[in-house]
Each structure stands twice: as C-alpha cells, then as structure tokens.
Design a protein around this motif. Structure first.
Motif, mmCIF file in Angstrom:
data_model
loop_
_atom_site.group_PDB
_atom_site.id
_atom_site.type_symbol
_atom_site.label_atom_id
_atom_site.label_comp_id
_atom_site.label_asym_id
_atom_site.label_seq_id
_atom_site.Cartn_x
_atom_site.Cartn_y
_atom_site.Cartn_z
ATOM 1 N N UNK A 190 0.851 -1.190 0.000
ATOM 2 C CA UNK A 190 0.000 0.000 0.000
ATOM 3 C C UNK A 190 0.888 1.242 0.000
ATOM 4 N N UNK A 191 0.323 2.356 -0.455
ATOM 5 C CA UNK A 191 1.043 3.619 -0.371
ATOM 6 C C UNK A 191 1.114 4.060 1.080
ATOM 7 N N UNK A 192 2.246 4.611 1.460
ATOM 8 C CA UNK A 192 2.435 5.117 2.812
ATOM 9 C C UNK A 192 2.960 6.546 2.700
ATOM 10 N N UNK A 193 2.326 7.462 3.417
ATOM 11 C CA UNK A 193 2.770 8.842 3.480
ATOM 12 C C UNK A 193 3.685 8.981 4.694
ATOM 13 N N UNK A 194 4.871 9.522 4.480
ATOM 14 C CA UNK A 194 5.850 9.670 5.561
ATOM 15 C C UNK A 194 6.281 11.133 5.622
ATOM 16 N N UNK A 195 6.207 11.687 6.821
ATOM 17 C CA UNK A 195 6.679 13.047 7.052
ATOM 18 C C UNK A 195 7.971 13.009 7.838
ATOM 19 N N UNK A 196 8.827 13.970 7.603
ATOM 20 C CA UNK A 196 10.116 14.023 8.309
ATOM 21 C C UNK A 196 10.466 15.485 8.560
ATOM 22 N N UNK A 197 11.097 15.727 9.728
ATOM 23 C CA UNK A 197 11.542 17.073 10.065
ATOM 24 C C UNK A 197 12.941 17.003 10.659
ATOM 25 N N UNK A 198 13.782 17.889 10.199
ATOM 26 C CA UNK A 198 15.151 17.975 10.718
ATOM 27 C C UNK A 198 15.139 18.703 12.056
ATOM 28 N N UNK A 199 15.767 18.102 13.068
ATOM 29 C CA UNK A 199 15.903 18.732 14.379
ATOM 30 C C UNK A 199 17.235 19.473 14.456
ATOM 31 N N UNK A 200 18.306 18.790 14.086
ATOM 32 C CA UNK A 200 19.629 19.401 13.972
ATOM 33 C C UNK A 200 20.450 18.558 12.998
ATOM 34 N N UNK A 201 21.747 18.810 12.903
ATOM 35 C CA UNK A 201 22.563 18.118 11.917
ATOM 36 C C UNK A 201 22.669 16.606 12.167
ATOM 37 N N UNK A 202 22.396 16.174 13.385
ATOM 38 C CA UNK A 202 22.528 14.757 13.706
ATOM 39 C C UNK A 202 21.212 14.062 14.007
ATOM 40 N N UNK A 203 20.081 14.767 13.958
ATOM 41 C CA UNK A 203 18.796 14.182 14.351
ATOM 42 C C UNK A 203 17.664 14.663 13.463
ATOM 43 N N UNK A 204 16.876 13.720 13.005
ATOM 44 C CA UNK A 204 15.635 14.053 12.312
ATOM 45 C C UNK A 204 14.567 13.090 12.777
ATOM 46 N N UNK A 205 13.314 13.555 12.768
ATOM 47 C CA UNK A 205 12.182 12.782 13.275
ATOM 48 C C UNK A 205 11.211 12.555 12.123
ATOM 49 N N UNK A 206 10.749 11.306 11.991
ATOM 50 C CA UNK A 206 9.798 10.987 10.941
ATOM 51 C C UNK A 206 8.657 10.140 11.484
ATOM 52 N N UNK A 207 7.538 10.193 10.761
ATOM 53 C CA UNK A 207 6.373 9.399 11.115
ATOM 54 C C UNK A 207 5.591 9.113 9.842
#
Length: 64
Positions: free
Chosen positions: A45-62
C-alpha cells in the motif's frame, strides 16, 4: 544490536531512507513509498511519511 537501514528500498526499488534524508536536509517535508501493510496481510500500500530535521545529527519521521 541495531541494523543499518540506509539502503532500504520499497518493493519498487525506491530508496526509502535515502529519500527521507534528502527531505530532512531541506528542513521538513513528505514522501510517499510503497509499504507491505502488516495489518492487511502485507498487501503493498502507499504510505505517506513526514520528516523534520531537528539538527545536523537528528531528524524525526512518522508515517501512516
């Protein structure tokens, strides 16, 4: 011990983690990928994934 998912691709060969990293480098955004849904007998199935950069070493996705 963890595993390296950097080269993880979806069933169509699209690089999922590398695409998320590219979006995170721009600050934030969304991608679609194909994902075998375990709640639906692993049907692709298609999955929508969002991601945001926190800093140069960390990003958060869901995804959903």
């Amino acid at each position: 011990m963890g595993r390296n998912n950097l080269d993880l691709v979806d069933p169509n060969g699209v690089p999922m983690i590398k695409n998320l990293m590219a979006v995170a480098e721009r600050g934030m955004g969304f991608i679609y990928n194909v994902y075998p849904n375990p709640a639906a007998d692993n049907v692709d199935e298609l999955k929508l994934v969002g991601v945001q950069k926190v800093d140069d070493d960390l990003w958060i996705g869901s995804g959903i």
